[in-house]
Design a protein around this motif. Structure first.
Motif, mmCIF file in Angstrom:
data_model
loop_
_atom_site.group_PDB
_atom_site.id
_atom_site.type_symbol
_atom_site.label_atom_id
_atom_site.label_comp_id
_atom_site.label_asym_id
_atom_site.label_seq_id
_atom_site.Cartn_x
_atom_site.Cartn_y
_atom_site.Cartn_z
ATOM 1 N N LEU A 1 79.960 -30.180 -34.337
ATOM 2 C CA LEU A 1 79.259 -31.120 -33.274
ATOM 3 C C LEU A 1 79.315 -30.985 -31.730
ATOM 4 O O LEU A 1 78.211 -31.088 -31.021
ATOM 5 C CB LEU A 1 80.227 -32.477 -33.370
ATOM 6 N N LEU A 2 80.174 -30.068 -31.256
ATOM 7 C CA LEU A 2 80.353 -29.556 -29.974
ATOM 8 C C LEU A 2 79.185 -28.560 -29.588
ATOM 9 O O LEU A 2 78.317 -28.686 -28.527
ATOM 10 C CB LEU A 2 81.431 -28.945 -29.428
ATOM 11 N N ILE A 3 78.890 -27.812 -30.535
ATOM 12 C CA ILE A 3 77.615 -26.720 -30.348
ATOM 13 C C ILE A 3 76.267 -27.406 -30.543
ATOM 14 O O ILE A 3 75.306 -26.950 -29.816
ATOM 15 C CB ILE A 3 77.734 -25.396 -31.377
ATOM 16 N N PHE A 4 76.036 -28.351 -31.395
ATOM 17 C CA PHE A 4 74.925 -29.134 -31.584
ATOM 18 C C PHE A 4 74.756 -29.780 -30.390
ATOM 19 O O PHE A 4 73.423 -29.697 -29.923
ATOM 20 C CB PHE A 4 75.143 -30.025 -33.047
ATOM 21 N N GLU A 5 75.696 -30.289 -29.936
ATOM 22 C CA GLU A 5 75.536 -30.978 -28.544
ATOM 23 C C GLU A 5 75.161 -30.218 -27.407
ATOM 24 O O GLU A 5 74.177 -30.452 -26.722
ATOM 25 C CB GLU A 5 76.703 -31.778 -28.070
ATOM 26 N N LEU B 1 74.708 -36.884 -36.174
ATOM 27 C CA LEU B 1 75.284 -35.851 -35.251
ATOM 28 C C LEU B 1 75.599 -36.222 -33.855
ATOM 29 O O LEU B 1 76.634 -36.072 -33.413
ATOM 30 C CB LEU B 1 74.812 -34.481 -35.374
ATOM 31 N N VAL B 2 74.557 -36.752 -33.200
ATOM 32 C CA VAL B 2 74.496 -37.076 -31.660
ATOM 33 C C VAL B 2 75.357 -38.356 -31.895
ATOM 34 O O VAL B 2 76.445 -38.377 -30.653
ATOM 35 C CB VAL B 2 73.079 -37.334 -31.407
ATOM 36 N N ASP B 3 75.294 -39.198 -32.677
ATOM 37 C CA ASP B 3 76.213 -40.426 -32.613
ATOM 38 C C ASP B 3 77.269 -39.998 -32.816
ATOM 39 O O ASP B 3 78.637 -40.707 -32.223
ATOM 40 C CB ASP B 3 75.689 -41.497 -33.853
ATOM 41 N N SER B 4 77.791 -39.310 -33.611
ATOM 42 C CA SER B 4 79.323 -38.957 -33.959
ATOM 43 C C SER B 4 79.852 -38.339 -32.832
ATOM 44 O O SER B 4 81.001 -38.454 -32.506
ATOM 45 C CB SER B 4 79.346 -37.904 -35.150
ATOM 46 N N PHE B 5 79.189 -37.461 -32.177
ATOM 47 C CA PHE B 5 79.800 -36.845 -30.830
ATOM 48 C C PHE B 5 80.143 -37.778 -29.898
ATOM 49 O O PHE B 5 81.052 -37.898 -29.315
ATOM 50 C CB PHE B 5 78.648 -35.836 -30.331
ATOM 51 N N GLY B 6 79.136 -38.855 -29.726
ATOM 52 C CA GLY B 6 79.295 -39.890 -28.506
ATOM 53 C C GLY B 6 80.562 -40.701 -29.159
ATOM 54 O O GLY B 6 81.493 -40.967 -28.113
ATOM 55 N N LYS B 7 80.901 -40.898 -30.323
ATOM 56 C CA LYS B 7 81.862 -41.628 -30.837
ATOM 57 C C LYS B 7 83.332 -40.728 -30.910
ATOM 58 O O LYS B 7 84.380 -41.353 -30.809
ATOM 59 C CB LYS B 7 81.703 -42.221 -32.177
ATOM 60 N N GLU B 8 83.212 -39.743 -31.378
ATOM 61 C CA GLU B 8 84.498 -38.924 -31.646
ATOM 62 C C GLU B 8 85.122 -38.106 -30.473
ATOM 63 O O GLU B 8 86.097 -37.518 -30.470
ATOM 64 C CB GLU B 8 84.254 -38.051 -33.047
ATOM 65 N N PHE B 9 84.369 -37.768 -29.488
ATOM 66 C CA PHE B 9 84.689 -36.741 -28.506
ATOM 67 C C PHE B 9 85.061 -37.673 -27.140
ATOM 68 O O PHE B 9 84.138 -38.629 -26.804
ATOM 69 C CB PHE B 9 83.476 -35.748 -28.154
ATOM 70 N N SER C 1 61.430 -32.500 -26.786
ATOM 71 C CA SER C 1 62.554 -32.850 -27.212
ATOM 72 C C SER C 1 63.072 -32.047 -28.337
ATOM 73 O O SER C 1 62.262 -31.684 -29.266
ATOM 74 C CB SER C 1 62.864 -34.437 -27.457
ATOM 75 N N LEU C 2 64.260 -31.701 -28.633
ATOM 76 C CA LEU C 2 64.634 -30.813 -29.667
ATOM 77 C C LEU C 2 64.488 -31.553 -30.911
ATOM 78 O O LEU C 2 64.015 -31.026 -32.106
ATOM 79 C CB LEU C 2 66.071 -30.445 -29.643
ATOM 80 N N SER C 3 64.493 -32.956 -30.938
ATOM 81 C CA SER C 3 64.369 -33.623 -32.284
ATOM 82 C C SER C 3 62.783 -33.589 -32.601
ATOM 83 O O SER C 3 62.315 -33.760 -33.787
ATOM 84 C CB SER C 3 64.509 -35.205 -31.695
ATOM 85 N N ASP C 4 61.998 -33.473 -31.813
ATOM 86 C CA ASP C 4 60.529 -33.190 -32.232
ATOM 87 C C ASP C 4 60.465 -31.805 -33.159
ATOM 88 O O ASP C 4 59.451 -31.711 -33.658
ATOM 89 C CB ASP C 4 59.756 -32.923 -30.900
ATOM 90 N N ARG C 5 61.206 -30.960 -32.919
ATOM 91 C CA ARG C 5 61.222 -29.775 -33.761
ATOM 92 C C ARG C 5 61.895 -29.838 -35.013
ATOM 93 O O ARG C 5 62.017 -28.940 -35.792
ATOM 94 C CB ARG C 5 61.720 -28.530 -32.773
ATOM 95 N N ILE C 6 62.431 -31.035 -35.105
ATOM 96 C CA ILE C 6 63.303 -31.251 -36.447
ATOM 97 C C ILE C 6 62.499 -31.728 -37.546
ATOM 98 O O ILE C 6 61.845 -32.877 -37.192
ATOM 99 C CB ILE C 6 64.434 -32.130 -36.174
ATOM 100 N N LEU D 1 73.417 -27.322 -27.905
ATOM 101 C CA LEU D 1 72.178 -26.890 -28.262
ATOM 102 C C LEU D 1 70.979 -27.987 -27.752
ATOM 103 O O LEU D 1 69.886 -27.837 -27.108
ATOM 104 C CB LEU D 1 71.927 -26.602 -29.751
ATOM 105 N N ASP D 2 71.287 -29.238 -28.076
ATOM 106 C CA ASP D 2 70.391 -30.251 -27.799
ATOM 107 C C ASP D 2 70.196 -30.312 -26.245
ATOM 108 O O ASP D 2 69.126 -30.479 -25.806
ATOM 109 C CB ASP D 2 70.883 -31.776 -28.206
ATOM 110 N N SER D 3 71.600 -30.388 -25.303
ATOM 111 C CA SER D 3 71.432 -30.336 -24.127
ATOM 112 C C SER D 3 70.637 -29.198 -23.536
ATOM 113 O O SER D 3 69.956 -29.145 -22.415
ATOM 114 C CB SER D 3 72.885 -30.699 -23.621
ATOM 115 N N PHE D 4 70.971 -27.905 -23.881
ATOM 116 C CA PHE D 4 70.511 -26.642 -23.398
ATOM 117 C C PHE D 4 68.751 -26.702 -23.408
ATOM 118 O O PHE D 4 68.184 -26.384 -22.425
ATOM 119 C CB PHE D 4 71.107 -25.523 -23.953
ATOM 120 N N HIS D 5 68.379 -27.269 -24.711
ATOM 121 C CA HIS D 5 67.183 -27.186 -24.872
ATOM 122 C C HIS D 5 66.320 -28.297 -23.991
ATOM 123 O O HIS D 5 65.252 -27.979 -23.373
ATOM 124 C CB HIS D 5 66.812 -27.823 -26.339
#
Length: 279
Positions: free
Chosen positions: A128-132, A161-169, A145-150, A134-138
């Motif tokens: 989750l931390l690494i994905f966050e 994953l983005v939602d989980s990061f906001g809730k769990e960290f 947006s990175l989401s456009d490439r998914i 990657l999203d921020s760095f991109h």
């Protein structure tokens, strides 16, 4: 005899290759929900995506920066060296994200070359931390947006994953940590020594490690451990890569000292409700 059949090119740019690895990683995340062994492939592909995105950013700065030896281009720089070069060109990576990436690099090396001994919950939290990151760095360094490439089939997984990061960290001692970590850190304070063949060895709190009086005597420890965020004079959290083994003097996380059973060794797999409340 010449083969004149059409050949399909598999050439991908650095950034397109990164997007491809990210989508592969997300596909493995989906299967990891029912088969935890798939996390290893999710990690491998996510680290590969991060590595390529970092190298694309270096390439955008100057094409020679992606090579391990800029005077003799031939092999690209490993990820840890690429991260140092990012810093040198003024592109900072926050310490928690840097530690998460370094942990993932270690996992990748173990998965690729050695045995696999990972805890699914820990892998997921680090993912989750690494994905966050990657999203921020991109978002900061590339157009769109990175989401456009998914791929459409993985967009919901990425959103989850983005939602989980906001809730769990949560913010803990100036850095994002999983919400259960403060309570794990409190529980780790209960183990003050390790037992080996009937001999007890007192644990070394952060700031009391022997290297501060030897090869690092000209430096001072930070207020909080850069890995587990424990404070000066507090014991390290489980699986912290900064804790020194009190018996052999090596890194506790990787040394061969086979200490007796202790609740400390199982803290990473303890249910949240079984932990004491944090002060």
């Amino acid at each position: 005899m010449n083969d004149k059949r059409d050949k399909t090119s598999l050439r991908l740019s650095l950034i397109d290759n990164a997007y491809d690895s990210l989508n592969e990683s997300l596909a493995y995340v989906e299967t990891a929900l029912t088969d935890h062994t798939r996390w290893k492939f999710a990690v491998l592909n996510l680290v590969h995506a991060v590595e390529l995105v970092v190298k694309q950013r270096l390439h955008d700065e100057h094409e020679l920066l992606i090579w391990e030896d800029v005077d003799r281009p031939g092999r690209t720089a490993p990820l840890d060296k690429a991260l140092v070069r990012l810093k040198n060109i003024g592109v900072g990576v926050k310490r928690p994200e840097l530690e998460a990436i370094r942990t993932a690099i270690r996992w990748r090396n173990n998965i690729t070359h050695y045995e696999v001994d990972l805890i699914a919950e820990e892998v997921r939290e680090n993912y989750l931390l690494i994905f966050e990151f990657l999203d921020s760095f991109h978002h900061q360094h590339f157009f769109g947006s990175l989401s456009d490439r998914i791929d459409d089939s993985h967009v919901q997984t990425a959103m989850d994953l983005v939602d989980s990061f906001g809730k769990e960290f949560v913010e803990f001692r100036g850095r994002p940590m999983h919400r259960r970590w403060p309570r794990l850190l409190v529980a780790a304070q209960e183990t003050k020594e390790f037992i080996f063949q009937n001999f007890s060895y007192a644990r070394l709190p952060w700031g009391s490690e022997t290297h501060w009086s030897t090869w690092m005597k000209d430096d001072s420890p930070l207020d909080y451990c850069p890995d587990c965020a424990t404070a000066i004079h507090e014991f390290h959290g489980p699986n912290c890569d900064q804790e020194e083994c009190p018996r052999c003097g090596g890194q506790l996380l990787s040394c061969d000292c086979d200490f007796d059973e202790d609740p400390f060794w199982g803290l990473d797999s303890v249910a949240l409700g079984e932990l004491p409340d944090a002060p």
